[in-house]
Every structure is written in structure tokens, then in C-alpha cells.
Write a protein that holds these residues in place. Sequence first.
Motif, PDB file in Angstrom:
ATOM      1  N   LYS A 124       0.825  -1.203   0.000  1.00 59.20           N
ATOM      2  CA  LYS A 124       0.000   0.000   0.000  1.00 59.20           C
ATOM      3  C   LYS A 124       0.863   1.257   0.000  1.00 59.20           C
ATOM      4  CE  LYS A 124      -3.542   2.479   2.516  1.00 59.20           C
ATOM      5  NZ  LYS A 124      -4.218   2.646   3.780  1.00 59.20           N
ATOM      6  N   SER A 125       1.935   1.247   0.847  1.00 53.82           N
ATOM      7  CA  SER A 125       2.676   2.497   1.027  1.00 53.82           C
ATOM      8  C   SER A 125       3.357   2.968  -0.251  1.00 53.82           C
ATOM      9  CB  SER A 125       3.692   2.348   2.146  1.00 53.82           C
ATOM     10  OG  SER A 125       4.532   1.243   1.877  1.00 53.82           O
ATOM     11  N   LEU A 126       4.025   2.039  -0.955  1.00 61.35           N
ATOM     12  CA  LEU A 126       4.690   2.449  -2.205  1.00 61.35           C
ATOM     13  C   LEU A 126       3.659   2.827  -3.246  1.00 61.35           C
ATOM     14  CD1 LEU A 126       7.777   0.295  -3.161  1.00 61.35           C
ATOM     15  CD2 LEU A 126       7.659   2.591  -2.293  1.00 61.35           C
ATOM     16  N   PHE A 127       2.547   2.075  -3.252  1.00 61.60           N
ATOM     17  CA  PHE A 127       1.533   2.331  -4.264  1.00 61.60           C
ATOM     18  C   PHE A 127       0.943   3.736  -4.104  1.00 61.60           C
ATOM     19  CE2 PHE A 127      -2.825   2.187  -5.817  1.00 61.60           C
ATOM     20  CZ  PHE A 127      -2.526   1.992  -7.148  1.00 61.60           C
ATOM     21  N   LEU A 128       0.833   4.192  -2.855  1.00 65.73           N
ATOM     22  CA  LEU A 128       0.290   5.536  -2.619  1.00 65.73           C
ATOM     23  C   LEU A 128       1.199   6.606  -3.212  1.00 65.73           C
ATOM     24  CD1 LEU A 128      -1.088   5.237   1.010  1.00 65.73           C
ATOM     25  CD2 LEU A 128      -2.353   5.275  -1.119  1.00 65.73           C
ATOM     26  N   ILE A 129       2.518   6.389  -3.098  1.00 64.32           N
ATOM     27  CA  ILE A 129       3.444   7.373  -3.686  1.00 64.32           C
ATOM     28  C   ILE A 129       3.265   7.391  -5.208  1.00 64.32           C
ATOM     29  CG2 ILE A 129       5.854   8.099  -3.873  1.00 64.32           C
ATOM     30  CD1 ILE A 129       6.483   6.578  -1.365  1.00 64.32           C
ATOM     31  N   VAL A 130       3.106   6.192  -5.776  1.00 61.49           N
ATOM     32  CA  VAL A 130       2.891   6.090  -7.230  1.00 61.49           C
ATOM     33  C   VAL A 130       1.644   6.871  -7.624  1.00 61.49           C
ATOM     34  CG1 VAL A 130       2.208   4.466  -9.031  1.00 61.49           C
ATOM     35  CG2 VAL A 130       4.082   3.891  -7.502  1.00 61.49           C
ATOM     36  N   LEU A 131       0.607   6.751  -6.785  1.00 66.92           N
ATOM     37  CA  LEU A 131      -0.660   7.423  -7.051  1.00 66.92           C
ATOM     38  C   LEU A 131      -0.465   8.940  -7.071  1.00 66.92           C
ATOM     39  CD1 LEU A 131      -3.385   6.228  -7.517  1.00 66.92           C
ATOM     40  CD2 LEU A 131      -3.974   6.630  -5.148  1.00 66.92           C
ATOM     41  N   VAL A 132       0.303   9.445  -6.115  1.00 69.05           N
ATOM     42  CA  VAL A 132       0.546  10.892  -6.050  1.00 69.05           C
ATOM     43  C   VAL A 132       1.256  11.358  -7.316  1.00 69.05           C
ATOM     44  CG1 VAL A 132       1.819  12.710  -4.854  1.00 69.05           C
ATOM     45  CG2 VAL A 132       0.589  10.987  -3.547  1.00 69.05           C
ATOM     46  N   ILE A 133       2.306  10.609  -7.728  1.00 67.88           N
ATOM     47  CA  ILE A 133       3.074  11.014  -8.917  1.00 67.88           C
ATOM     48  C   ILE A 133       2.170  11.049 -10.149  1.00 67.88           C
ATOM     49  CG2 ILE A 133       4.973  10.361 -10.459  1.00 67.88           C
ATOM     50  CD1 ILE A 133       6.358   9.107  -8.013  1.00 67.88           C
ATOM     51  N   SER A 134       1.367   9.991 -10.326  1.00 72.39           N
ATOM     52  CA  SER A 134       0.542   9.952 -11.547  1.00 72.39           C
ATOM     53  C   SER A 134      -0.596  10.966 -11.485  1.00 72.39           C
ATOM     54  CB  SER A 134       0.022   8.540 -11.825  1.00 72.39           C
ATOM     55  OG  SER A 134      -0.562   8.027 -10.670  1.00 72.39           O
ATOM     56  N   ASP A 135      -1.089  11.275 -10.279  1.00 73.44           N
ATOM     57  CA  ASP A 135      -2.151  12.290 -10.181  1.00 73.44           C
ATOM     58  C   ASP A 135      -1.637  13.679 -10.524  1.00 73.44           C
ATOM     59  OD1 ASP A 135      -4.278  10.719  -9.678  1.00 73.44           O
ATOM     60  OD2 ASP A 135      -4.197  10.871  -7.502  1.00 73.44           O
TER      61      ASP A 135
END
Length: 934
Positions: free
Chosen positions: A862-873
Motif C-alpha cells: 500500500k505504502s509504495l503504491f500511494l506514492i505512485v498514485l501521487v506522482i501519476s495524479d
Amino acid sequence: IPVFILAGLLVHCVFLVSIFDIYFSSPLVHGMTPQQTPLPPLAKRLVLFVADGLRADSLYELNSNGTPRAPYLRSILENNGSWGISHTRVPTESRPGHVALIAGFYEDVSAVAKGWKENPVEFDSVFNESKYTWSWGSPDILPMFAKGATGDHVYTFCYAAESEDFGAEDAAKLDKWVFDHVKSFFNSSRSNQTLFSALNEEKVILFLHLLGIDTNGHAHRPNSREYQENIKQVDEGVKEIASLIDSFYGNDGKTAFILTSDHGMTDWGSHGAGHPSETLTPLIVWGAGINYPQKVTSQFFEDNFLKEWKLENLKRLDVNQADIAPLMASLIGVPFPLNSVGTLPLEYLNSSDHFKAESMFTNAVQILEQFKVKMSQKKETALSFLFTPFKPLSDSEQINFLKKIRLYIQQQKYDEAVSLCKTLINLALEGLSYYHTYDRLFLGLSIAVGFVGWTTYVILVIIKAHTNLTKTAPANEKKSTVLFYGFASAGMIIAFFLLIQTCPWTYYVYCLLPVPVWYAVVREIPVIQDLATNVLSHHIGQSIGFLLVCILGIEILVFSFFYRSALTVGLLVFAGWPVITQLWIQAKTRALIWTLLCVLLAIFPLMPVVGREPNIPLVIAAGLLTLLISFFSLYKELASLCKSENKYRDKEDFKVYFYQMFSVALSTYVVSSTHNSLKNKQGLPVMNQIISWMTLVSSPVLLLLSPTFLFQRLFSILLSLMSTYLLLSTGYEALFPLALFGLMFAWINMEQEALQHYGLSLKPKLAVFNFTYAMDITQFRQLHLDDVRRSFFFVFFIVTAFFGTGNIASINSFDPASVYCFLTVFSPFTMGGLLLLKVAIPFVLVSCAFEAIQVTTQLSSKSLFLIVLVISDIMALHFFFLVKDYGSWLDIGTSISHYVLVMSLTIFMMVMNGLAQLLTTQRLGLPRRTKHHS
């Protein structure tokens, strides 16, 4: 987690759909009265030929020996009629193209998603206004105009849908079918009195839809011999039909003929976006009421076509595609289609000035009618004190215009009347656009506020739950109750405001979405305060530096959508990463392999985009290379097995490997034999088609049978995906997954070194690492700054996975030849699905490698995926502001494609995250003999 991911998916789907509501919604209004020119018409009947997929340059260009490609049509435009270029709009697909030609308006971009065959909206057309229309051609196009017509005066004759086969011996037979059926129709009418008298009525239209050129263009590309031969056959067919019709009516000179196309085609045989090769189509008009060729000494156009086509001395009359509908209506004297936004191209008409002025007046009133309806609709729903009308066309201005034009016509000042009509039409169109985009700013702001709120919330969740930058303070009950009621009342006020204005339900979604999102953000204010004091107290310089690097990274990603070579630059920087961070000192060999593979992958974004010639030997080479690597890896496996005591991982595991290798070998053979068969015009062999579909279904099953040890499972994923990917490849892109997989492999190893380098944890032994047990780790570590780099690498590799295979950020970047191993008969949704699968395969490879990295670096997914989400957003927000619906059609098409791509990538990554977990941890158990573990 599931609740959060579901909320994320929902929010992103809203963001994705919103762009179609804000920028591209249906422009249609209903309730206008039909407008008709009061003078007798110029022609009794009209014949419309639409050569589907015919580019303007393909028709007008001369052959290398200087002879015309279409001798009959060339002689028409030189001696008998008028010609020009018809400019189409995005999306350049058959359905919107025909709607523009026959109904005179441009369908919104989302019509592509609604399918080609049905009528998502009811609209009026020239066919509907005619007395009788007979049409011949494709079952994808004709029924849509018959269905929208009132009464049964539009007759259709279609061939079977199965005839539209890209692998057929000769697609020109589709056009031959049309010409033969028209001939037999006229012959049979001589013995059928009812039909004979109907054909002799006024206001009759004959529509011939010729699909052969489009099908040949998809199958063989527009520069092929087949495409050009087909143009010649259409030319001969048009000549025969024209002379047949003239003799049927005893050469009464009352027939008008129009030949045009619905859209063009790219050099690689696709269409849909806004490249000039797709938006420029030919228009040749001759017969009753049409001007003869006009000789000129010079004429100015921005392009150099006149010189290339040797047509400098014949006046070229360019029109917008929707202008053809009013031209047809005025020629045969029927009311202009109610929703038409076309302007009558007067230069094509050979008539009195009085007729021209009256027709133009009818045109102006018909467009003004739409403006009035649109305005009253907006006025009814808006609050009176908030409503701002379109000033240049107030009620008094409208009356003024109409009186003046009427007066000019009575005084026989026809030129003044015409120019005033044109001014009125332009103002009415501007006004239509003004009211159509009336709510745009308000909706755009709502979405942007929601977007920023969501991204902020995700950042707060990361900081609060996965780092030790903040202390968790106890929640203040009283404060949070006040907050809740504050936001709830704000939501109610917004909802009430929308209710008064009777807004559509989607507006409620867009405007209310920011409320819960910002409520969640404001609740975390203590976290923000905590973070601020923490950052300010020690690492202010470091934080600013870190922020700047982040911004630069994201800008490079955004830039790569416009210039693929930005990815090459990024990969070369990655190649130097071990040197910059001193990692190479502790792992020289691994660092060297990483650098070499980064450089190798950096070559792909520089390769030519889709539209290159198919290169099947490269696909075969990729298949053989995969087999070679498999043998090498298998040999190492066997060697290590012989050394170890662990004898129980026996033959069963190796059987799966052999099956997968056999599948890759079979795919390589199928690709080679299918393309040979199509080259020799023998169609798609049934056996190959069966093998292709079976490979597609069986490869995921084989994958799940393999052991879940890290390297074995990842290698099994590569083999399974490769067997399908080879079947969908036509050139160098077949080598891409191999290079990408190599780099992913090196990445997993390098991340282990990075962990040790930063002293975050001990290095697990990758050789014996098992995905299944890894998921039970309860001791996940907290996030470190280096994890932001890990996430950025992932997003970068995902973007590379899209652009590295020769895709461009556009709807037309897909080459239909990719799916020929599976099917050759036109089926937009199956073909689209297979092309999406082709795009997704490299994504799956990257996602599985990322899953391996999360697990081996002891992070919760979850934690790494959230960072990915921020970058793509943050990337998506960039493209949201870059979307536009003005300028050249190329820009508009590209801006939509970019936003849809980034949003789809984000939604895709959420799905991929789940899929990667499934592919790496699940294993199907086969019934086995019991074994005794030593």
C-alpha cells in the motif's frame, strides 16, 4: 485497504469521465422548425458517392508516369465540375464522418465510445428530408440513417458484415457489390411501375457507400498497390453509374453528383485522430446546378498540394465537411437538416444571385433557430441574476439582422445580403458554442479542486501511516463534530443551488466530490502542523532540494508524452544512478549489468513509431531469443538442482516450463505462417486462428502452475506473456519485453543493494525467496526518502512500457495488422480489446517486478503504491489543464488522448497492483504424488 482503493478507483473514474462532460458533450438541441429555400430547386435528384477512407492526396495525385490515378474523375474536375478539399474533424471515424456529411453537424468525441452502429442521439438528416433515398453499402453505416428517418422512405441494401475482411483476397469486391446492385436495381425498375414512378419523383437521393478503399487501406496501407488499384476501380464504377443514371433519365440534365470521403488514413493504415492525412478528404461535384471549372492564374493556400497535383490553374474550393449537407439540401430543394451547422458553399452553385441570397438566408435562419433554442434552454435552468446572455445576438440584434437581410434581397442587393448572412451565421455559431460551454469554467474548477484535494489527502495518508515524521495526536472530539457539520452544510448548500437550476445528475457528482475529499484533508490539520514544525526544525535545505528533484522528474514524464526521446534521456540518467549514489562500489557486476540494460532499453523510444513496415523476421528473432534464454535458464536450474539436496521440486515444475517453451515456439511459427498466408492473399488459416486463441487462454493458466519462488515465477510470467505478445507483434516491438524484463530483473537486484547501502534492512537471499510466504511479513518497515525514488522508477518504467513499443500518445497509434493472427474480419471491439492487451503486457511485467521489489524490500504494497498514485495524479492534473477544444484538430485530438491516457494509466496501475499480487502469489495445485521432504 480495499475501501481506500475502491474510493480511489471511483474518484479517478469520475475525473476521467468529467472531461467528456466538460469539453465534449453532444451539441444537439431539439425543437427547431424546418427552413426551406422558397425558390424552385436546381436539380431533381442527387447521387452521393462516399469512398470510405479515401485521402485527398491519394485521389488527386498523379502516378509516377504523370497519368491520373482516377482518369474519369480527373476529367470531370478539369472539364465539367468543381473540386476542393473537404476538411473533416476529430474523431476521424466512419460514423462521425457520415453524420457530418449527411446531417451537417459534428458528433461529440464521446460518440466513438457509443459504438458506430446505433444512434445514440436522434438527429435529422438530408436523407430524412428527401422524398425517397435509396442506399447501398456497409451494414455499419446505412442503418443509422434509416433508423433516424421518420416514415419509411429511406431504403437500405447492405452486404453481410462478414464481408469486411482485412485478410480477404480483394476488398475491392465490396465496391463491385455496390455497383452491381445499383445496376440491377435500375434494370429491375423498368419492369416495376411503382419503383419506376418513385425514381422519377423530385427530391430523390441515391447514396453509394464504398468501403473497399478503407478496408484495403487498413489491410495493405494507403501507399500500397491494392489501395491505388481500388481507387481506379471506384473511378470506373462511378463512370458507369453516372452514365447509367444519365441514360435512365434521358439525359435530362437534372441530376447532381457528389463524390467525397468520410475521413482519410495515416500512412500505417489507421484513422481516428487529427493528422492532416486523416482530416483532408477529396470533394468533386458536377451535374445539375453545379459550377463549371473556373480557370485562375494564381491562388494561395498554405499547403503545396496544388503544385504537386498539377492543379494550380483550376480554382480549388475548400469546405468544412458539414458544409456538404446544406449543399445537398439546396441542390434538390429540401429543408436544411435541423441540426446542421454547415455554411452553404455558394461558389459550387451555378445559379442566379437571387437563388444564392435566398439559400444563404435560409441557412442563416436555420442556424439562428438552433441558437434560440439553446439560449432558451440555458435561460430556463440558470438563476436570472446569474445568467449572462451572449451580447452580440440579443433579441433586438437578431430582429435587426433579419430585417436588413430581407430589405437587401427586396432591393436586389444580393452581395450585401449574402455577406450579412455570413456574419449572422458566424455569430450564431459563436453563440451556440458560448452556450454549449457555458458551465465549463465552473465544472473545470470543481474537478481541479477535487483533484488537488485528493492528491493532498493521499500525501497526508502516506506521511501519517507510513513514516515517522509526525506524532499521532489524540483527536479533538468537539472540533471534529463542528468540522463535520460545517462540511455537511456546505454540501447541502451546493446541492440546493444545483437543484434550483435543474442541473443534470453528473453536475452533482463533480461539485459534491470535493466536499468529502477536503473534509478528510482538513481533519488531518494536526498532521500538517506537525510535519511543518518537523521539516522547518531540521532539514529545510534538504527538503527544498528534494522537492525540486521531484518536480523535475515529473516534468520529464509529462514532456515524454510530447517527445518520446525524453524517455531516452531519463533512462541514460538511470544508467548513471549507481555511480551517483556510490552503489557501484559494493556491487560492481550488478551495477554494470544495470547500466548496460538501461542503455539498451533507451534505444527503443528512439525507434520509428507505428506505421513502420511490418518486419516479421524481427518477431521470429524475438521468439528464438526467448527460447535461447529459456534453455540457458533451465540449464542453470538443473545444475543447481543436481548440487542441492532438495530433490522434491521435481519433474512437475519442469513440465510447466517445457509447455511454456513449446507455446513460445508455436507462437513464433504461427506469426510467420499467418503473415506469409496474408501476403499471398490466402486469408487467415483456420488452424493458426485456433492456436492463437488457445494460446491466449492457456498462457495465464500455465503461469499459475509454476512455482512461486521469486525468479522462477517471474521468468514463468515472462514466458507466458511472450507467447501472447509474439502473436500481437509485427516488428521490433517483439524484442521490447525481453529488454524490459532484463532491466526489471537487474532492478530487483539493485534495490537489494540500495537497501543495504542505506542500512534499512538485511538483504534477503533472493534465490530462495518465495512470494507466498513473503506476504505474511508482519514487520513492514516505515518509508524512507529512497522509496520515493523507487516509486518514481516504477511510474517511469510504466510510461516507457507504453511509448517504448512504438505507440504515440494518440488514438490512431494502433496498427490493425497486430491482430491478424486472431481475426481479420472488421470487429471494432474485439480488435480494440486485443490491442489493449498488447499495450497491457509490458505493464504487467513492470507491475510484477514492482511487486517483487515491494516484498523483498519489506514494504507494504500500500505504502509504495500511494506514492505512485501521487506522482501519476500530479501528471494527470497537468494534462487536465492542457486539454483544449480549439486550435487544429491535431492539437485537440492529442490533448484528449494525453489526458485519457494518463487517467487510464492511473486506473490501470490500481488494477495492475492487484493483478501483480495475484500473478506472483497464487498457485494452482495439480494433483501430485505424495512426497517425503528430507
